[in-house]
Design an enzyme around this catalytic site. Structure first.
Site, PDB file in Angstrom:
ATOM      1  N   LYS A  53       0.827  -1.207   0.000  1.00 50.92           N
ATOM      2  CA  LYS A  53       0.000   0.000   0.000  1.00 50.92           C
ATOM      3  C   LYS A  53       0.864   1.261   0.000  1.00 50.92           C
ATOM      4  CE  LYS A  53      -3.138  -2.916  -0.010  1.00 50.92           C
ATOM      5  NZ  LYS A  53      -2.225  -4.044  -0.191  1.00 50.92           N
ATOM      6  N   GLY A  95      -0.317 -18.203   9.403  1.00 57.94           N
ATOM      7  CA  GLY A  95      -0.546 -17.532   8.131  1.00 57.94           C
ATOM      8  C   GLY A  95      -0.386 -18.401   6.897  1.00 57.94           C
ATOM      9  N   GLU A 133      -3.528 -14.757 -17.178  1.00 63.64           N
ATOM     10  CA  GLU A 133      -4.488 -15.376 -16.253  1.00 63.64           C
ATOM     11  C   GLU A 133      -5.078 -16.651 -16.861  1.00 63.64           C
ATOM     12  OE1 GLU A 133      -6.982 -16.747 -13.649  1.00 63.64           O
ATOM     13  OE2 GLU A 133      -5.700 -15.049 -13.085  1.00 63.64           O
ATOM     14  N   HIS A 163     -22.987  16.133   1.919  1.00 62.84           N
ATOM     15  CA  HIS A 163     -22.823  16.577   0.532  1.00 62.84           C
ATOM     16  C   HIS A 163     -21.829  17.738   0.492  1.00 62.84           C
ATOM     17  CE1 HIS A 163     -23.824  17.686  -3.593  1.00 62.84           C
ATOM     18  NE2 HIS A 163     -23.861  18.950  -3.168  1.00 62.84           N
TER      19      HIS A 163
END
Length: 468
Positions: free
Chosen positions: A52, A146, A205, A447
């Protein structure tokens, strides 16, 4: 040396460390065994967090390179300082690791650095990283080790030319050509990072679609957006061999359903076909813990294995392999062991792809509802009709909400667009409380905000959207 605990957690990733902290909060004596030498598991060290960080940095670079002029910001052509970008990524990781160590100290969790092996239902032998061994005696053992990268036969990962997600996070330079094997979350995120930084990226893929398991409508729109950005997709193909040379890697690729093979050359190949439970060295066979046909630990609804006192959570068991799912497992199990109630509904675990735009999904897809014979209503709203998205120049995508027309409960939501990973949270909460699309529609939203797209999609489920 021996010490007695209420719980010994093996694995310091999202599931393990969260389980340990929650158990300690409930007054239990807890130890967490981690052999990496750093807490946070794959997610924090070589997964969610560093990826990230690079996704954000590369997004800013692309914005500066391609879109600043639209906003009236004139700059000279930006350059990538990859060393500096990687250093920032490492700093983010280090900060998070230290944060977990602080939480362990705060909650009095004993942190044992070493590789744990279960020697009985009440003991864990630890080969300490600093040398020697330590035996931990405990009432309960939690397996939270994990997962690892699923290997691809014929394609040997060396973390230099042929890399896993781990190697893709530390490439020393931007490759001219990259091939990503697998069009799932990891492949698309890391493929996006290197495309933004200048790589020519081809995604191979096996299936005839990207993002397996996600809503078909969502996938079609997402693929169009990514293709427009420059990702080249080779769907319905499989990689059967890889040859590494001085100049890079040559892949042998052929149609999944049969046909003539062809060669694709690349500087770097990323193998991202999925993950599998990591249970190496735990001694499960010696203590009799059973696995299922996919190599996952068998557990009941209370995370209990077939051996009393041994439990398992996160990626080692059934359910989506996601850090937040592991965290929920960890909290629920800790509370159960402490005598409280704990439960995780895997049907309400959101999944997010942190590309730009982001992709988020929770609950049932349209395909699943049709297959199950459920009558449903669809509410859909595009970001092109949202004032905030227009102001941001981020109008690609839509929000889709699915409602069971008999129960009037929201059963699924699928979003591709800016901040989709944050927007999905509102729908997850609504689903947890059994809300209808009307409940969301009648909730006042600020808004101008991106969240209005969720409100309008919910309104559209009742055929009363205002702004389209």
């Amino acid at each position: 040396m021996s010490e007695n605990y209420d719980i010994v957690v093996i694995g310091g990733g999202p599931g393990g460390y969260v389980c340990a902290i929650r158990a300690a909060q409930l007054g239990l004596k807890v130890a967490c065994v981690e052999k990496r030498g750093a807490l946070g598991g794959t997610c924090l060290n070589v997964g969610c967090i560093p990826s990230k960080a690079l996704l954000h940095s590369s997004h800013l670079f692309e914005e500066a390179s391609e879109h600043f002029d639209t906003h009236g910001i004139e700059i000279s052509k930006p350059k990538v300082n990859l060393d500096k970008m990687m250093a920032r990524k490492d700093k983010v990781v280090d900060s998070n690791v230290k944060g977990i160590e602080f939480l362990f100290k705060k909650n009095k969790v004993t942190y044992v650095k070493g590789a744990g092996e279960i020697t009985s239902p009440t003991s864990v032998k630890v080969a300490l990283l600093d040398g020697g061994e330590e035996t931990l005696t405990t009432k309960n053992i939690v397996i939270a080790t994990g997962s690892e990268v699923t290997p691809l036969p014929g394609v040997e990962i060396d973390e230099k030319n042929i890399v896993s997600s781990t190697g893709a996070l530390v490439l020393p330079k931007v490759p001219k050509k990259m091939v990503v094997i697998g069009a799932g979350v990891i492949g698309l995120e890391l493929g996006s990072v290197w495309r933004r930084l200048g790589s020519e990226v081809t995604v191979v893929e096996f299936l005839d679609r990207i993002l397996p398991g996600m809503d078909g409508d969502l996938v079609k729109q997402t693929q169009r957006i990514f293709a427009k950005q420059g990702l080249d997709f080779k769907l319905g193909h499989k990689v059967t061999a890889a040859k590494t040379t001085k100049s890079g890697v040559t892949l042998t690729v052929e149609p999944s359903k049969g046909g003539d093979a062809q060669e694709i050359k690349a500087d770097v190949v990323l193998v991202a076909i999925g993950r599998r439970p990591y249970l190496t060295g735990l001694g499960l066979d010696k203590v009799g813990v059973e696995l299922d046909e996919r190599g996952r630990v068998k557990t009941d609804e209370h995370f209990q294995t077939n051996v009393g006192g041994i439990f398992a959570i996160g990626d080692t068991i059934v359910g989506p392999m996601l850090a937040h799912k592991a965290e929920e497992d960890g909290v629920a199990l800790a509370e159960m062991i402490a005598g409280e109630e704990g439960h995780v509904d895997y049907g309400k675990v959101p999944g997010v792809v942190y590309t730009w735009p982001e992709v988020a999904s929770v609950g049932k897809t349209e395909e699943q509802l049709k297959e199950e014979g459920v009558e449903y209503a669809v509410g859909k709203f595009p970001f092109t009709a949202n004032g905030r998205a227009k102001a941001m120049e981020s109008t690609d995508g839509f929000v889709k909400i699915l409602e069971d027309t008999k129960t009037h409960r929201v059963v699924g939501a699928h979003i591709v667009g800016p901040a989709a990973g944050d927007l999905i949270a509102e729908v997850v909460l609504a689903m947890e409380y059994g809300a209808s699309a009307e409940d969301i529609a009648r909730t006042c939203h600020a808004h101008p905000a991106l969240g209005e797209t969720v409100k309008e999609a919910a309104m559209d489920a009742g055929k009363r959207a205002i702004h389209m």
